[in-house]
Design an enzyme around this catalytic site. Structure first.
Site, PDB file in Angstrom:
ATOM      1  N   THR A 198     -26.475   7.733 -26.607  1.00 21.30           N
ATOM      2  CA  THR A 198     -27.826   7.168 -26.775  1.00 21.30           C
ATOM      3  C   THR A 198     -28.039   5.982 -25.836  1.00 21.30           C
ATOM      4  OG1 THR A 198     -27.886   7.846 -29.055  1.00 21.30           O
ATOM      5  CG2 THR A 198     -29.197   5.912 -28.527  1.00 21.30           C
ATOM      6  N   ARG A 226     -32.708  17.799 -37.916  1.00 18.14           N
ATOM      7  CA  ARG A 226     -32.059  16.547 -38.349  1.00 18.14           C
ATOM      8  C   ARG A 226     -32.636  15.366 -37.549  1.00 18.14           C
ATOM      9  NH1 ARG A 226     -28.958  12.468 -35.356  1.00 18.14           N
ATOM     10  NH2 ARG A 226     -27.502  11.483 -36.774  1.00 18.14           N
ATOM     11  N   GLY A 228     -32.009  11.283 -36.724  1.00 18.39           N
ATOM     12  CA  GLY A 228     -30.986  10.242 -36.843  1.00 18.39           C
ATOM     13  C   GLY A 228     -31.583   8.863 -37.080  1.00 18.39           C
ATOM     14  N   ASP A 229     -30.793   7.841 -36.770  1.00 14.62           N
ATOM     15  CA  ASP A 229     -31.231   6.455 -36.993  1.00 14.62           C
ATOM     16  C   ASP A 229     -32.161   5.943 -35.903  1.00 14.62           C
ATOM     17  OD1 ASP A 229     -28.923   6.680 -35.252  1.00 14.62           O
ATOM     18  OD2 ASP A 229     -28.912   4.483 -35.195  1.00 14.62           O
ATOM     19  N   THR A 249     -26.364   2.364 -31.543  1.00 12.01           N
ATOM     20  CA  THR A 249     -25.877   3.688 -31.139  1.00 12.01           C
ATOM     21  C   THR A 249     -24.651   4.022 -31.981  1.00 12.01           C
ATOM     22  OG1 THR A 249     -24.944   5.043 -29.385  1.00 12.01           O
ATOM     23  CG2 THR A 249     -24.510   2.681 -29.219  1.00 12.01           C
ATOM     24  N   GLY A 250     -24.561   5.265 -32.398  1.00 10.61           N
ATOM     25  CA  GLY A 250     -23.407   5.650 -33.207  1.00 10.61           C
ATOM     26  C   GLY A 250     -23.775   6.743 -34.187  1.00 10.61           C
ATOM     27  N   GLY A 252     -25.492   8.178 -36.741  1.00  9.04           N
ATOM     28  CA  GLY A 252     -26.775   7.752 -37.281  1.00  9.04           C
ATOM     29  C   GLY A 252     -26.870   7.663 -38.796  1.00  9.04           C
TER      30      GLY A 252
HETATM   31  N1  ASP Z   1     -27.361   7.269 -33.245  1.00  7.90           N
HETATM   32  C1  ASP Z   1     -27.685   8.546 -32.691  1.00  7.90           C
HETATM   33  C2  ASP Z   1     -27.994   9.508 -33.799  1.00  7.90           C
HETATM   34  O1  ASP Z   1     -27.320   9.488 -34.804  1.00  7.90           O
HETATM   35  C3  ASP Z   1     -26.591   9.108 -31.850  1.00  7.90           C
HETATM   36  C4  ASP Z   1     -26.021   8.212 -30.809  1.00  7.90           C
HETATM   37  O2  ASP Z   1     -26.117   7.001 -30.895  1.00  7.90           O
HETATM   38  O3  ASP Z   1     -25.472   8.741 -29.841  1.00  7.90           O
HETATM   39  O4  ASP Z   1     -28.850  10.321 -33.634  1.00  7.90           O
END
Ligand code: ASP
Length: 335
Positions: A198, A226, A228-229, A249-250, A252
């Site tokens: 991300t 789906r 995400g965050d 980022t991470g 989510g």
């Molecule tokens: N946070 C993002 C999600 O869960 C993914 C990412 O940060 O790469 O969609």
């Protein structure tokens, strides 16, 4: 004698406080910008030759675009949008071109942006045809009465607003497609999700306004539909001139459940914690104990920067008007 001593002490106190004030003045930048290009199992030993340089170059280019705007007195919102455009256009990152695939083999993107001067925010979720999802998020904030729009509704709105619409095949990158095929065959979704590409940016402009934005393809092999965050204000993105701006980022689901971006701001607002302390607590204690992998980049109203992550690496960098800057990838340079 006693009066002389008191006068002397007062003089010393005044001299000391004006001295520390000067120091703070010098250290406080006129503007600052910080970015990330995703966190995860990013190890130096696994980097293909040339790849590290390619990431560094692209991050430099992205931050330079944002910095040019801030330097000329432009707004933090413009800087965030311009910086993220460059990363969305690059197949290196999991945002825009180069987005990861759903289990159905499609790219479904999320993005959000927030203006810390008035707490206005905008987001799009599950979009497949908008070339720059971050711009769609900004238009939702500025030209609609809503905060979040999803799928076809968001796409039609973006088109009506004059944004570039592309065929879904535009987002395809060989690298992501091949890893999708490999994973589909071997059911390796778990491994795939240890890399989060991300992109995000937080900026402070010369008027003291903070803006934050985040854009993503989400998580590889996610179920279609789906979300995400990233488009969730308070989880993936948050900005408040009184406290800080944050882009996450991470994994989510953990970031949503822990309301990560807002949590950092709230710790500053209600507990009076520094940005550094709040960011480290949320990322390296709260999230970590739950197994929530990822990181954040953030800056506060005084231009202090925190880049906290609990994974082996996070693509990240910052520039301040004071001349301080840096671009980093790994937690430790030798792993
Ligand atoms: N946070 C993002 C999600 O869960 C993914 C990412 O940060 O790469 O969609």
């Amino acid at each position: 004698m006693k009066t002389v001593k008191i006068i002397y002490a007062v003089i010393l106190l005044i001299a000391f406080s004006s001295c520390t004030e000067k120091k703070a003045e010098i250290e406080k930048p006129e503007y600052a910008i910080v970015i990330h290009g995703g966190a995860g199992t990013i190890l130096k030993k696994n980097m293909a030759p040339g790849k590290e340089a390619a990431y560094i170059e692209k991050m430099q280019e992205a931050m330079a675009a944002g910095e040019a705007i801030l330097k000329n007195g432009g707004s933090s919102l413009d800087a965030v949008e311009a910086t993220i455009h460059i990363m969305e256009d690059s197949p290196l990152f999991n945002a825009g071109k180069g987005a990861v695939y759903t289990e159905a083999g499609e790219n479904e993107m999320d993005a959000s942006i927030m203006d810390g001067s008035n707490l206005m925010a905008g987001a799009v979720a599950g979009v497949k045809t908008i070339k720059h999802p971050i711009s769609a998020a900004r238009l939702v904030m500025e030209n609609s009465k809503h905060v979040m729009m999803a799928r076809e509704g968001a796409e039609i709105f973006a088109e009506q607003q004059g944004l570039e619409i592309v065929d879904p095949s535009y987002f395809k990158s060989e690298r992501r497609w091949n890893s999708y095929l490999r994973m589909k065959e071997k059911q390796e979704a778990e491994e795939a999700n240890k890399k989060h590409g991300t992109v995000g940016c937080v900026a402070l402009d010369k008027n003291g306004n903070i803006a934050a934005g985040t854009s993503t393809g989400g998580m590889m092999m996610k179920m279609w539909g789906r979300i995400g965050d990233t488009p969730v204000i308070g989880a993936g993105t948050y900005a408040n001139n009184k406290t800080c701006g944050v882009s996450s980022t991470g994994h989510g689901e953990f970031f949503i459940r822990n309301v990560v971006a807002y949590d950092i701001s709230a710790l500053m607002e209600y507990k009076g914690w520094s940005l550094e302390k709040a960011a480290n607590y949320v990322v390296n204690e709260k999230l970590k104990t739950q197994g929530g992998e990822g990181g954040i980049v953030s800056l506060d109203k005084d231009g202090n920067i925190a880049m906290a992550f609990n994974t082996p690496g996070m693509y990240r960098g910052f520039i301040k008007s004071t001349g301080e800057s840096g671009i980093f990838i790994y937690e430790k340079e030798d792993n």
